[in-house]
Enzyme design. Structure first.
Site, PDB file in Angstrom:
ATOM      1  N   LYS A  64       0.881  -1.168   0.000  1.00 50.49           N
ATOM      2  CA  LYS A  64       0.000   0.000   0.000  1.00 50.49           C
ATOM      3  C   LYS A  64       0.917   1.216   0.000  1.00 50.49           C
ATOM      4  O   LYS A  64       1.568   1.515   1.007  1.00 50.49           O
ATOM      5  CB  LYS A  64      -0.916   0.012   1.227  1.00 50.49           C
ATOM      6  CG  LYS A  64      -1.791   1.256   1.289  1.00 50.49           C
ATOM      7  CD  LYS A  64      -2.573   1.355   2.583  1.00 50.49           C
ATOM      8  CE  LYS A  64      -3.158   2.759   2.711  1.00 50.49           C
ATOM      9  NZ  LYS A  64      -3.872   2.949   3.977  1.00 50.49           N
ATOM     10  N   GLY A 103      -8.342   9.458   8.831  1.00 54.45           N
ATOM     11  CA  GLY A 103      -8.744   9.578  10.237  1.00 54.45           C
ATOM     12  C   GLY A 103      -9.789  10.630  10.518  1.00 54.45           C
ATOM     13  O   GLY A 103     -10.156  10.840  11.671  1.00 54.45           O
ATOM     14  N   ALA A 107      -9.455   5.659   3.243  1.00 51.56           N
ATOM     15  CA  ALA A 107      -9.292   6.825   4.112  1.00 51.56           C
ATOM     16  C   ALA A 107     -10.518   7.725   4.119  1.00 51.56           C
ATOM     17  O   ALA A 107     -11.110   8.021   3.089  1.00 51.56           O
ATOM     18  CB  ALA A 107      -8.075   7.663   3.733  1.00 51.56           C
ATOM     19  N   GLY A 108     -10.874   8.157   5.336  1.00 48.02           N
ATOM     20  CA  GLY A 108     -11.905   9.162   5.525  1.00 48.02           C
ATOM     21  C   GLY A 108     -13.271   8.633   5.898  1.00 48.02           C
ATOM     22  O   GLY A 108     -14.160   9.414   6.236  1.00 48.02           O
ATOM     23  N   ASN A 153      -9.696   1.991   9.058  1.00 53.57           N
ATOM     24  CA  ASN A 153      -8.999   1.623  10.293  1.00 53.57           C
ATOM     25  C   ASN A 153      -9.587   2.362  11.482  1.00 53.57           C
ATOM     26  O   ASN A 153     -10.230   1.787  12.353  1.00 53.57           O
ATOM     27  CB  ASN A 153      -7.509   1.913  10.141  1.00 53.57           C
ATOM     28  CG  ASN A 153      -6.653   1.379  11.284  1.00 53.57           C
ATOM     29  OD1 ASN A 153      -5.470   1.125  11.106  1.00 53.57           O
ATOM     30  ND2 ASN A 153      -7.200   1.170  12.473  1.00 53.57           N
ATOM     31  N   THR A 154      -9.404   3.692  11.489  1.00 57.38           N
ATOM     32  CA  THR A 154      -9.772   4.479  12.665  1.00 57.38           C
ATOM     33  C   THR A 154     -11.245   4.324  13.032  1.00 57.38           C
ATOM     34  O   THR A 154     -11.591   4.255  14.220  1.00 57.38           O
ATOM     35  CB  THR A 154      -9.452   5.968  12.409  1.00 57.38           C
ATOM     36  OG1 THR A 154      -8.104   6.073  11.920  1.00 57.38           O
ATOM     37  CG2 THR A 154      -9.581   6.778  13.679  1.00 57.38           C
TER      38      THR A 154
END
Lengths: 65, 257
Positions: free
Chosen positions: B96, B157, B184-185, B206-207
């Protein structure tokens, strides 16, 4: 000999990268290493001779996103 | 059927492994998510701790593929060397690829990204580039050898969800045959369902899971949302209309005067 190991200057006696890992008590199986920003594979460590001022990076797996 | 670089992938949810309250919760959340690809990273190891080895043992027990990242790299050189070290460490040519342009926005440096992608693809890597929703950059990444694109939908995040849905729709339309992963986001399962309804092939997050009050339950919620969004896309949802259309037939209505 002084080396920069993971960003910190250290005085070591080893002359090869594999010797350095032994000297510093690293676990070899889960590491990736680089010398002066170039990968040194596990097979190359024994023949990787260190020079004064070399920048050594010793990395291992960690959490990532 | 979803394929990355010729490999069939059974889950459309890719999950990060950072920021969980404990290794046990990470492990439980990963299992509950049904994800078959977890992202990992690599960092400086302190002598004698074996910390990286312990984490790696935990990941290996989950019996999934890992997708190492180059998170935190701000130059082509950093990213390329990190990718090579990741290949050595994790035994995979998947990477990645992140080349970060700003410390605060974590926006990709797309110029460095394309250059690093070209170097790594030529070296045999299978590159998953973290990029913006810029179509021209996407084309350059494909020319560099990437066979998957991973546009953001909001800053890493931020949990904001798709801040520019029109751009994501256009991105999907422009690359009909390319596996696209929104990376992301994403903050909530509804965000994931939304981009899956647009026709994206998968999401990476993830977050949103790791920092939820109950990461294990949230992992399952995202899994369901991703599946629902994909099913909705395949079922061809209606386009929005400006005016009302009666759902109950008006023919045969009684007339009362």
């Amino acid at each position: 000999m002084k080396l920069i190991i993971n960003g910190e200057e250290q005085e070591v006696t080893s002359s090869t990268l594999s010797g350095l890992l032994d000297e510093l008590a690293y676990e070899h199986d889960f590491l990736a290493t680089a010398r002066n920003s170039e990968l040194v594979s596990a097979e190359e460590r024994a023949s990787c001779e260190l020079l004064e001022g070399d920048r050594i990076e010793i990395l291992s797996p960690m959490q990532g996103g | 059927m979803l394929e990355f670089y010729g490999e069939v992938i059974s889950s459309r949810l890719l999950l990060g492994t950072a920021q969980y309250p404990s290794p046990k919760i990470l492990s439980d959340a990963a299992m509950r998510s049904g994800s078959v690809i977890l992202t990992v990273s690599l960092r400086r190891e302190a002598a004698g701790t074996g910390a990286g080895g312990k984490f790696w043992d935990l990941i290996r027990q989950l019996n999934v593929r890992v997708l190492p990242n180059t998170a935190g790299c701000h130059s082509v050189k950093e990213a390329v060397t990190t990718a090579k070290m990741a290949r050595e460490l994790f035994g995979t040519d998947w990477i990645k690829l992140e080349v970060i342009g700003h410390h605060d926005s974590l926006q990709p440096d797309v110029f460095g990204l394309v250059e690093a992608a070209r170097i790594l693809c030529e070296d045999g890597f299978k590159v998953f580039p973290y990029t913006t929703d810029d179509i021209v950059v996407g084309e350059r990444l494909l020319e560099a050898g990437c066979q998957v694109l991973m546009p953001w939908c909001a800053p890493i995040g931020s949990a904001r969800g798709p801040v520019n849905p029109d751009a994501l729709r256009a991105y999907r339309a422009h690359f009909p045959g390319v596996p696209l992963v929104v990376d992301a986001g994403l903050g909530r399962p509804s965000h994931a369902a939304q981009v899956m309804e647009f026709g994206f092939d998968a999401v990476l997050l993830n977050t949103a899971v790791a920092k939820a009050g109950d990461p294990v339950a949230m992992a399952e919620a995202f899994s369901k949302a991703v599946e629902a969004g994909r099913q909705a896309f395949e079922a061809q949802p209606l386009d929005p209309r400006d005016m009302a259309v009666p759902s109950t037939p008006v023919i045969g209505m009684a007339v009362f005067e």
